[in-house]
Motif scaffolding. Structure first.
Motif, short mmCIF file in Angstrom:
data_model
loop_
_atom_site.label_atom_id
_atom_site.label_comp_id
_atom_site.label_asym_id
_atom_site.label_seq_id
_atom_site.Cartn_x
_atom_site.Cartn_y
_atom_site.Cartn_z
N SER A 110 72.29 -14.77 99.53
CA SER A 110 72.01 -13.42 100.03
C SER A 110 70.63 -13.28 100.63
CB SER A 110 72.16 -12.41 98.89
OG SER A 110 73.47 -12.47 98.37
N ALA A 111 69.80 -14.32 100.49
CA ALA A 111 68.41 -14.24 100.95
C ALA A 111 68.20 -15.02 102.25
CB ALA A 111 67.48 -14.80 99.87
N ASP A 112 67.20 -14.59 102.98
CA ASP A 112 66.75 -15.32 104.16
C ASP A 112 65.65 -16.31 103.79
OD1 ASP A 112 68.31 -13.70 106.11
OD2 ASP A 112 67.02 -12.09 105.36
N VAL A 113 64.86 -15.92 102.79
CA VAL A 113 63.71 -16.71 102.36
C VAL A 113 63.76 -16.89 100.85
CG1 VAL A 113 61.18 -16.83 102.28
CG2 VAL A 113 62.31 -15.76 104.24
N VAL A 114 63.45 -18.10 100.39
CA VAL A 114 63.36 -18.39 98.95
C VAL A 114 61.92 -18.79 98.65
CG1 VAL A 114 64.18 -19.85 97.07
CG2 VAL A 114 65.78 -19.12 98.87
N VAL A 115 61.29 -18.05 97.74
CA VAL A 115 59.94 -18.36 97.29
C VAL A 115 60.08 -19.13 95.99
CG1 VAL A 115 57.72 -17.39 96.55
CG2 VAL A 115 59.03 -16.28 98.39
N ALA A 116 59.57 -20.37 95.98
CA ALA A 116 59.86 -21.28 94.87
C ALA A 116 58.61 -21.76 94.15
CB ALA A 116 60.63 -22.49 95.40
N TYR A 117 58.68 -21.67 92.83
CA TYR A 117 57.70 -22.30 91.95
C TYR A 117 58.47 -23.34 91.14
CZ TYR A 117 54.62 -22.99 87.94
OH TYR A 117 53.86 -23.55 86.94
N VAL A 118 58.63 -24.50 91.72
CA VAL A 118 59.42 -25.57 91.10
C VAL A 118 58.56 -26.84 91.15
CG1 VAL A 118 61.55 -26.92 91.20
CG2 VAL A 118 61.57 -24.50 91.84
N LEU A 119 58.15 -27.30 89.98
CA LEU A 119 57.23 -28.42 89.89
C LEU A 119 57.88 -29.71 89.44
CD1 LEU A 119 54.15 -26.60 88.30
CD2 LEU A 119 54.74 -26.87 90.71
N HIS A 120 59.12 -29.65 88.97
CA HIS A 120 59.85 -30.87 88.61
C HIS A 120 61.29 -30.70 89.02
CE1 HIS A 120 61.26 -28.55 85.13
NE2 HIS A 120 60.02 -28.35 84.79
N ASP A 121 62.04 -31.80 89.07
CA ASP A 121 63.37 -31.73 89.68
C ASP A 121 64.51 -31.73 88.68
OD1 ASP A 121 62.73 -34.32 89.07
OD2 ASP A 121 63.08 -35.12 91.08
N TRP A 122 64.28 -31.10 87.52
CA TRP A 122 65.39 -30.90 86.58
C TRP A 122 65.37 -29.44 86.15
CZ3 TRP A 122 60.87 -33.41 85.30
CH2 TRP A 122 60.12 -32.86 84.27
N GLY A 123 66.49 -28.98 85.63
CA GLY A 123 66.58 -27.61 85.15
C GLY A 123 67.12 -26.64 86.20
N GLY A 124 67.25 -25.41 85.77
CA GLY A 124 67.86 -24.38 86.59
C GLY A 124 67.11 -24.05 87.86
N ALA A 125 65.77 -23.99 87.78
CA ALA A 125 64.99 -23.66 88.98
C ALA A 125 65.14 -24.76 90.02
CB ALA A 125 63.52 -23.47 88.61
#
Length: 145
Positions: free
Chosen positions: A107-122
């Motif tokens: 539903s979004a045009d832009v995703v603002v991400a605070y993701v520092l590792h590549d596992w988990g929900g984020a």
């Protein structure tokens, strides 16, 4: 323009992240962002909502929308302009948040991400955003880590 957020439930260096979010959201608002979809779980979501409430004082036209993963939870929805419940009625409860996150990305045009590792929900939500070719503004990229 619709914006959503994805980030870890726990954050470090909250002051740095708050300043980054303040700058990012202001830039997005000045570029025409009006609707911000928020998940409402964890420290990053809370910080994003708090920063947007500050921004709303300067930009009253923006709308803060809490996207619910569950109905009838008795959650406090004050501080948001509205809530939305995506079509999750037939989703098993344990998958509600991941399906809600996918709906937010779609539903979004832009995703603002605070993701520092590549596992988990984020991280899963960020991968979804990349697959959908969404514009992504990443804390990790900005900080050069």
């Amino acid at each position: 323009m619709n914006v959503t957020f994805c980030g870890h439930s726990q954050i470090t260096k909250a002051d740095n992240i708050a300043n980054w979010l303040r700058n990012v959201t202001q830039d997005l608002i000045e570029q025409g962002a009006t609707t911000f979809y928020l998940g409402g779980y964890g420290e990053f979501d809370s910080l994003a909502a708090s920063i947007l409430r500050e921004q709303k004082k300067k930009y009253p036209q923006i709308e803060l929308v809490l996207v619910l993963a569950y109905l009838n939870t008795g959650r406090d929805v004050s501080g948001y302009d509205s809530t939305v419940y995506p079509p999750l009625e037939n989703v098993p409860r344990r998958f509600s948040i991941s399906h809600r996150n996918r709906w937010m990305v779609e539903s979004a045009d832009v995703v603002v991400a605070y993701v520092l590792h590549d596992w988990g929900g984020a991280a899963t939500t960020l991968r979804c955003a990349k697959q959908k070719k969404k514009q992504i503004i990443s804390y990790r990229d900005e900080m050069g880590s």
